[in-house]
Design a protein around this motif. Structure first.
Motif, PDB file in Angstrom:
ATOM      1  N   TYR A  63       1.119  -1.071   0.241  1.00 37.69           N
ATOM      2  CA  TYR A  63      -0.022  -0.315   0.043  1.00 37.69           C
ATOM      3  C   TYR A  63       1.216   1.547   0.028  1.00 37.69           C
ATOM      4  O   TYR A  63       1.629   1.876   0.996  1.00 37.69           O
ATOM      5  CB  TYR A  63      -1.071  -0.119   1.190  1.00 37.69           C
ATOM      6  N   HIS A  64       0.961   1.998  -1.023  1.00 40.95           N
ATOM      7  CA  HIS A  64       1.811   2.827  -1.835  1.00 40.95           C
ATOM      8  C   HIS A  64       0.913   3.633  -2.606  1.00 40.95           C
ATOM      9  O   HIS A  64       0.492   4.109  -2.928  1.00 40.95           O
ATOM     10  CB  HIS A  64       3.681   2.309  -1.107  1.00 40.95           C
ATOM     11  N   GLY A  65       2.358   5.180  -3.030  1.00 44.99           N
ATOM     12  CA  GLY A  65       1.803   5.705  -4.294  1.00 44.99           C
ATOM     13  C   GLY A  65       1.280   4.750  -5.259  1.00 44.99           C
ATOM     14  O   GLY A  65       0.784   5.204  -6.356  1.00 44.99           O
ATOM     15  N   GLY A  66       1.943   3.847  -5.650  1.00 44.75           N
ATOM     16  CA  GLY A  66       2.108   2.813  -6.924  1.00 44.75           C
ATOM     17  C   GLY A  66       1.244   1.947  -7.196  1.00 44.75           C
ATOM     18  O   GLY A  66       0.309   1.422  -7.399  1.00 44.75           O
ATOM     19  N   THR A  67       0.755   1.086  -5.493  1.00 47.30           N
ATOM     20  CA  THR A  67      -0.343   0.261  -5.211  1.00 47.30           C
ATOM     21  C   THR A  67      -0.712   0.378  -4.060  1.00 47.30           C
ATOM     22  O   THR A  67      -0.142   0.687  -2.890  1.00 47.30           O
ATOM     23  CB  THR A  67       0.973  -1.409  -4.954  1.00 47.30           C
ATOM     24  N   LYS A  68      -2.316  -0.103  -3.908  1.00 48.83           N
ATOM     25  CA  LYS A  68      -3.022   0.289  -3.473  1.00 48.83           C
ATOM     26  C   LYS A  68      -3.674  -1.142  -3.043  1.00 48.83           C
ATOM     27  O   LYS A  68      -5.018  -1.599  -3.207  1.00 48.83           O
ATOM     28  CB  LYS A  68      -4.012   1.554  -3.273  1.00 48.83           C
ATOM     29  N   ASP A  69      -3.165  -2.369  -2.314  1.00 53.72           N
ATOM     30  CA  ASP A  69      -3.887  -3.569  -1.597  1.00 53.72           C
ATOM     31  C   ASP A  69      -3.580  -3.721  -0.713  1.00 53.72           C
ATOM     32  O   ASP A  69      -2.363  -4.372   0.085  1.00 53.72           O
ATOM     33  CB  ASP A  69      -2.736  -4.273  -2.796  1.00 53.72           C
ATOM     34  N   VAL A  70      -5.408  -4.335  -0.158  1.00 55.67           N
ATOM     35  CA  VAL A  70      -4.657  -4.512   2.073  1.00 55.67           C
ATOM     36  C   VAL A  70      -5.433  -5.762   1.989  1.00 55.67           C
ATOM     37  O   VAL A  70      -6.541  -6.567   1.282  1.00 55.67           O
ATOM     38  CB  VAL A  70      -5.796  -3.615   2.880  1.00 55.67           C
ATOM     39  N   ARG A  71      -4.171  -6.524   2.565  1.00 61.19           N
ATOM     40  CA  ARG A  71      -4.258  -8.011   2.927  1.00 61.19           C
ATOM     41  C   ARG A  71      -4.028  -8.251   3.856  1.00 61.19           C
ATOM     42  O   ARG A  71      -3.177  -8.107   4.523  1.00 61.19           O
ATOM     43  CB  ARG A  71      -3.070  -8.838   1.973  1.00 61.19           C
ATOM     44  N   PRO A  72      -4.123  -9.663   4.569  1.00 59.82           N
ATOM     45  CA  PRO A  72      -3.777 -10.102   5.731  1.00 59.82           C
ATOM     46  C   PRO A  72      -2.155  -9.431   6.556  1.00 59.82           C
ATOM     47  O   PRO A  72      -1.995  -8.930   7.694  1.00 59.82           O
ATOM     48  CB  PRO A  72      -3.645 -11.524   5.778  1.00 59.82           C
ATOM     49  N   VAL A  73      -1.468  -9.512   5.392  1.00 58.10           N
ATOM     50  CA  VAL A  73      -0.188  -8.757   6.075  1.00 58.10           C
ATOM     51  C   VAL A  73       0.049  -7.857   4.915  1.00 58.10           C
ATOM     52  O   VAL A  73       0.048  -8.327   3.095  1.00 58.10           O
ATOM     53  CB  VAL A  73       1.147  -9.365   5.887  1.00 58.10           C
ATOM     54  N   THR A  74      -0.129  -6.045   5.312  1.00 53.90           N
ATOM     55  CA  THR A  74      -0.365  -5.354   4.553  1.00 53.90           C
ATOM     56  C   THR A  74       1.497  -4.533   4.530  1.00 53.90           C
ATOM     57  O   THR A  74       1.232  -4.089   6.070  1.00 53.90           O
ATOM     58  CB  THR A  74      -1.047  -4.509   4.405  1.00 53.90           C
ATOM     59  N   ILE A  75       2.028  -4.499   3.787  1.00 56.43           N
ATOM     60  CA  ILE A  75       3.093  -3.384   3.964  1.00 56.43           C
ATOM     61  C   ILE A  75       2.842  -2.308   3.674  1.00 56.43           C
ATOM     62  O   ILE A  75       2.461  -2.078   1.915  1.00 56.43           O
ATOM     63  CB  ILE A  75       4.399  -4.205   3.391  1.00 56.43           C
ATOM     64  N   ALA A  76       2.566  -0.866   3.711  1.00 58.09           N
ATOM     65  CA  ALA A  76       2.256   0.412   3.564  1.00 58.09           C
ATOM     66  C   ALA A  76       3.444   1.303   3.905  1.00 58.09           C
ATOM     67  O   ALA A  76       4.603   1.357   4.788  1.00 58.09           O
ATOM     68  CB  ALA A  76       1.272   0.598   4.148  1.00 58.09           C
ATOM     69  N   THR A  77       3.493   2.853   3.020  1.00 59.57           N
ATOM     70  CA  THR A  77       4.489   3.552   3.502  1.00 59.57           C
ATOM     71  C   THR A  77       3.950   4.411   4.419  1.00 59.57           C
ATOM     72  O   THR A  77       3.011   4.768   4.373  1.00 59.57           O
ATOM     73  CB  THR A  77       4.646   4.509   1.969  1.00 59.57           C
ATOM     74  N   TYR A  78       4.489   4.907   5.419  1.00 58.04           N
ATOM     75  CA  TYR A  78       4.360   5.777   6.538  1.00 58.04           C
ATOM     76  C   TYR A  78       3.317   6.784   5.609  1.00 58.04           C
ATOM     77  O   TYR A  78       1.920   6.963   6.239  1.00 58.04           O
ATOM     78  CB  TYR A  78       5.331   6.650   7.139  1.00 58.04           C
ATOM     79  N   GLN A  79       4.624   7.646   5.331  1.00 64.33           N
ATOM     80  CA  GLN A  79       3.235   8.993   4.134  1.00 64.33           C
ATOM     81  C   GLN A  79       1.847   8.576   4.148  1.00 64.33           C
ATOM     82  O   GLN A  79       0.789   8.961   4.303  1.00 64.33           O
ATOM     83  CB  GLN A  79       3.887   9.861   4.342  1.00 64.33           C
ATOM     84  N   THR A  80       1.777   7.643   3.153  1.00 61.99           N
ATOM     85  CA  THR A  80       0.236   6.854   2.772  1.00 61.99           C
ATOM     86  C   THR A  80      -0.744   6.348   3.325  1.00 61.99           C
ATOM     87  O   THR A  80      -1.898   7.592   3.580  1.00 61.99           O
ATOM     88  CB  THR A  80       0.991   5.680   1.772  1.00 61.99           C
ATOM     89  N   ALA A  81       0.183   5.377   4.293  1.00 63.45           N
ATOM     90  CA  ALA A  81      -0.831   5.600   5.790  1.00 63.45           C
ATOM     91  C   ALA A  81      -1.197   6.252   6.783  1.00 63.45           C
ATOM     92  O   ALA A  81      -2.588   6.238   6.937  1.00 63.45           O
ATOM     93  CB  ALA A  81      -0.100   3.939   6.973  1.00 63.45           C
ATOM     94  N   GLY A  82      -1.018   7.689   6.508  1.00 63.29           N
ATOM     95  CA  GLY A  82      -0.788   8.681   7.343  1.00 63.29           C
ATOM     96  C   GLY A  82      -1.976   9.076   6.777  1.00 63.29           C
ATOM     97  O   GLY A  82      -3.033  10.302   7.627  1.00 63.29           O
TER      98      GLY A  82
END
Length: 646
Positions: A322-341
């Protein structure tokens, strides 16, 4: 390892003790001094212990230490000097057991790497000490110090009590309650410091109803007032997540995992290369709940995803980005701080019940941009950092919002060979000519710092260092785009900056890993977390106005479990860079890393005699250097460079 009758030889152990000049040795130290494989040493020591010829101590967060049985009394008597009034402890030649015990309630602030270790105790050290009660903490203090210090113990008791005055709990009806130890604390501290946005209504003289969205802010405000909050809420445990990890944890990583599972929150603090990511995956496995992993950049998103898929039983359908290029929430999700905030994204994360949130490079959390992510409170909160120290002294906020520090003495990992200790050399480089020096003298502020940082003499000094180490894979760090391009052109090497497209960065980093590239010039995008495991040479050409943490991160790009890595820091003579270089490296020296200094007197001088080196250790706190490093992060979690700054 044995005598003529095939019995374990105590004489060889005594030889190792004599060679080391210390009666208390780790397994790795013994192996080095007797020049035998570690596996054979472990078997030999176990046999000697069965004979009661040697004694071992399995220290809670350090490797096992060994000493001759007849020297038990001596082994417990290092030389201590305690200054109770200023809460400072100086220890000469401390054993690893001593260092491990001290680390439970004190901070190592300085060491010369050989004999003297200086520890200090402040209120936050007591607040975060990993003990169930005060008796346990004082028991450790009394075990490790040579005598009782009533005034120091009284102060520790007062701080412990202060840290247990406020508690967050979950009411039986599901809302959050702040409970104070006394009516006076609730009325004169909590209700004075907190407003209607934080406390909805009083429940009793010692209890207040807390706005659920304000719990992180309540903890921060009371911490700043000197009252850390005990968080005992019934937080989300998340939907179950079944996975297994296929890596074997080292003993100290097991200790990290166990300590985290006891507290359910904490920050793993260890040198780069010590395997914090591996330990974090072990915690993901133990928690067994859906997990959100927050990171500073896309490179780290992909790196985490690759590690999870390679070393756990998770498959691609279970791991999302989950970041500027891809937004996909799964059971384990890896996101950039700023996008998540961001407000437009945050509801997706707020609405999901996470069993664990991992904050990678957690030292960013107190910054204005990243702080919003700390409002994602869950039952298990894990931070990762090589150096949570911040120039604005907000590291306490990290431990408030995320959890207490969990770590291992850097020296212990160096001693046991788990992490290669780098050798750091500061080289003071002259100006190439009077024109550049005069330009520096006639400027001020940021322009002056950039002129010193971009001293053209650094190009030739970089070439010289590369010639001195022709077989080493080298990373060259810069803070300015023009300097990065100039160095890259002079060395015929790629330059990776925030302007480099993400796919191109990934390709160059992979070429560096596989050996098809042996030199990279990198901007701040290379400072944190990116896995460049084979770098054995680092050259810092600019960036000395940055933070102690930045110096640690750059040194850390070479700290891996193999070889003796080298780091060269180039500072312009007669510029404030000289002071900045010493200041930035002092934090590493305090961790036991050897730091040397050398003045480059003559551009044609090719000598590199270690006898000319001087220690750059020193003690005392490091204030913020002029021109703090800033951030590469752009508006949507992507790391882009500022104007002229790499």
């Amino acid at each position: 390892m044995t005598d003529d009758q095939g019995e374990p030889s105590l004489e060889r152990f005594h030889e190792a003790v004599e060679a080391a000049g210390n009666p208390v040795l780790t397994t790795g130290e013994i192996a080095r001094h007797v020049d035998e494989p570690r596996e054979e040493i472990e078997t030999w020591l176990a046999a000697l212990e069965r004979e009661r010829s040697v004694v071992s101590r399995d220290v809670s967060q350090d490797p096992t230490v060994w000493y001759p049985a007849e020297w038990t009394d001596y082994a417990d008597r290092e030389r201590f000097v305690v200054f109770p009034d200023r809460r400072q402890i100086v220890v000469d030649r401390p054993a690893q057991f001593t260092r491990a015990q001290l680390s439970q309630f004190a901070r190592l602030v300085d060491t010369n790497g050989e004999q003297g270790y200086v520890y200090e105790i402040d209120d936050s050290d007591v607040w975060q000490a990993p003990y169930e009660d005060l008796d346990g903490l004082l028991g450790t203090v009394r075990d490790v110090l040579p005598q009782r210090y009533p005034a120091l113990e009284e102060w520790i008791g007062d701080q412990w009590k202060r840290a247990h005055q406020f508690t967050l709990k979950t009411h039986e009806d599901g809302y959050v309650v702040l409970e104070a130890a006394t009516e006076n604390l609730m009325g004169n501290v909590a209700r004075q410091k907190l407003d209607d946005d934080h406390l909805r209504a009083p429940i009793s003289d010692t209890e207040s109803w807390v706005a659920e969205e304000a719990t992180a802010e309540v903890k921060r405000i009371l911490y700043e007032a000197g009252y850390p909050v005990q968080d005992e809420r019934d937080l989300d445990s998340g939907e179950p997540l079944d996975l297994d990890m296929n890596l074997e944890l080292r003993q100290y990583q097991h200790d990290w995992v166990e300590r985290f599972m006891e507290t359910k929150s904490g920050v793993l603090v260890g040198p780069p290369g010590s395997g914090k990511t591996v330990a974090a995956m072990g915690i993901v496995e133990r928690v067994g709940g859906e997990t959100l992993i927050l990171v500073p950049s896309r490179e780290l998103v992909r790196q985490w995803r690759d590690e999870l898929l390679a070393h756990t039983t998770l498959d691609e359908s279970q791991v999302g980005e989950y970041h500027g290029g891809t937004k996909d929430v799964r059971p384990v999700t890896i996101a950039t701080y700023q996008t998540a905030g961001m407000d437009r994204h945050r509801h997706l994360f707020d609405s999901r019940e996470w069993g664990l949130i991992v904050y990678d490079e957690v030292q960013h959390v107190p910054s204005d941009v990243y702080r919003r992510s700390a409002n994602l409170q869950t039952r298990h909160r894990l931070g990762l950092s090589a150096s949570p120290v911040r120039e604005d002294d907000l590291q306490e906020e990290i431990f408030t919002l995320i959890g207490p520090p969990i770590g291992t003495d850097w020296d212990a990992l160096f001693d046991e060979g788990f992490v290669a200790e780098p050798t750091v050399e500061i080289r003071y480089v002259p100006w190439t000519d009077d024109d550049h020096r005069n330009e520096y003298v006639g400027s001020e502020g940021h322009e002056r710092r950039q002129i010193a940082a971009s001293n053209p003499a650094k190009v030739e000094e970089t070439r010289r260092i590369l010639r001195e180490h022709p077989e080493q894979k080298a990373l060259i760090f810069v803070d300015y785009l023009d300097q990065g391009r100039e160095l890259a052109a002079a060395l015929d090497a790629p330059f990776i900056s925030g302007d480099t497209p993400h796919h191109e960065r990934a390709r160059k980093f992979e070429q560096f890993r596989d050996g098809s590239l042996d030199t990279l010039v990198v901007s701040r995008v290379g400072d944190e977390g990116i896995d460049l495991p084979d770098a054995s040479l680092a050259i810092v050409a600019s960036g000395l106005g940055g933070s102690r943490r930045q110096g640690t991160q750059r040194a850390g790009r070479t700290m891996r479990p193999a070889g003796r890595a080298l780091m060269y820091v180039l500072a312009t003579q007669g510029a404030r860079e000289e002071e900045f270089a010493r200041r930035q490296m002092r934090y590493l020296a305090g961790k036991g890393v050897q730091v040397r200094e050398r003045t480059v007197e003559d551009p044609d001088d090719e000598s590199d005699d270690p006898a000319d080196d001087e220690s750059a250790g020193g003690s005392g706190s490091d204030g913020e250097a002029d021109g703090a490093s800033g951030s590469d992060e752009g508006a949507d979690g992507e790391d882009e460079d500022g104007a002229g700054v790499a």
